[in-house]
Design a protein around this motif. Structure first.
Motif, PDB file in Angstrom:
ATOM      1  N   THR A  55       0.789  -1.234   0.000  1.00 43.12           N
ATOM      2  CA  THR A  55       0.000   0.000   0.000  1.00 43.12           C
ATOM      3  C   THR A  55       0.820   1.283   0.000  1.00 43.12           C
ATOM      4  N   PHE A  79     -11.070  -0.153   6.142  1.00 43.41           N
ATOM      5  CA  PHE A  79     -10.102  -0.736   5.212  1.00 43.41           C
ATOM      6  C   PHE A  79      -9.571  -2.062   5.749  1.00 43.41           C
ATOM      7  N   SER A 125      -3.522   6.550   7.979  1.00 43.22           N
ATOM      8  CA  SER A 125      -3.867   5.398   7.143  1.00 43.22           C
ATOM      9  C   SER A 125      -4.394   4.256   8.005  1.00 43.22           C
ATOM     10  N   GLU A 185      -7.715   4.959   0.656  1.00 43.62           N
ATOM     11  CA  GLU A 185      -8.331   3.706   1.106  1.00 43.62           C
ATOM     12  C   GLU A 185      -9.833   3.724   0.836  1.00 43.62           C
TER      13      GLU A 185
END
Length: 208
Positions: free
Chosen positions: A106, A144, A139, A114
């Motif tokens: 990622t 997610f 993040s 996301e």
């Protein structure tokens, strides 16, 4: 093959000696590498070594032999670069698939990227997750992680770094999905090995 996810110093600078030292025939890079000094030097090295450059966009697939396929999930071909913060948001996300094992890489995407991946229904379920942005609080949202549902996670992070990575909230969210977490600051170099059926993790040192 080398994948340059984006042009941040901690992601790109170390790839330059790799290109100079080894016979790398192809590089996949983000279309948002910019025109800074580091990016310009990077492209000069690619040109001098005759390395073929492929601009990544969502939907691309790269087959590496019979048993490994890279699925490029992000950024989209029509992504717009507005500000420097978009370098992270538009960094390359790919799924490496080898048999039953799926590895989601990622880069440095944030929660907005996301959300886009979730909205588009991208195939995100993975055996192993490379946690985004060194475990930053920007993040690894709950939504997610619930969809990815990884068995294993790796956080690439410097020991005693000044950013406070990984964030405690991210670690808590990984624990909530019952994921075994490996960290380079605690475990050193980490290897993920698979035969397409079973997955193994080897680390340079043991930490409990």
């Amino acid at each position: 093959l080398v994948v340059a996810t984006h042009a941040d110093q901690d992601h790109l600078a170390g790839l330059i000696p790799v290109i100079e030292r080894y016979d790398v025939t192809h590089v996949i890079e983000s279309p948002f590498m910019g025109e800074g000094a580091l990016s310009n030097h990077w492209h000069q090295v690619l040109a001098s070594t005759g390395t073929n450059v492929i601009l990544c966009h969502r939907g691309m697939q790269v087959r590496l032999g019979e048993d490994l396929t890279l699925h490029l999930l992000h950024p989209p071909a029509n992504a717009v670069h507005i500000a420097e913060t978009d370098d992270n948001r538009n960094s390359i996300v790919l799924m490496a698939v080898a048999g039953r094992c799926r590895v989601l890489l990622t880069a440095d995407i944030d929660a907005l990227a996301e959300q886009e991946l979730l909205y588009l229904g991208q195939p995100l379920s993975a055996t192993l997750l490379k946690v985004a942005h060194h475990g930053s609080k920007s993040s690894s949202s709950t939504a997610f992680l619930d969809v990815v549902d990884p068995q294993l996670a790796v956080i690439s992070v410097g020991e005693d770094n000044s950013f406070g990575h990984p964030d405690r909230g991210v670690l808590d969210r990984l624990e909530a999905v019952e994921c075994q977490v490996f960290r380079t600051d605690l475990h050193g170099t980490i290897e993920f090995i698979t035969d397409g059926q079973t997955c193994w993790v080897k680390s340079a040192r043991t930490w409990r």
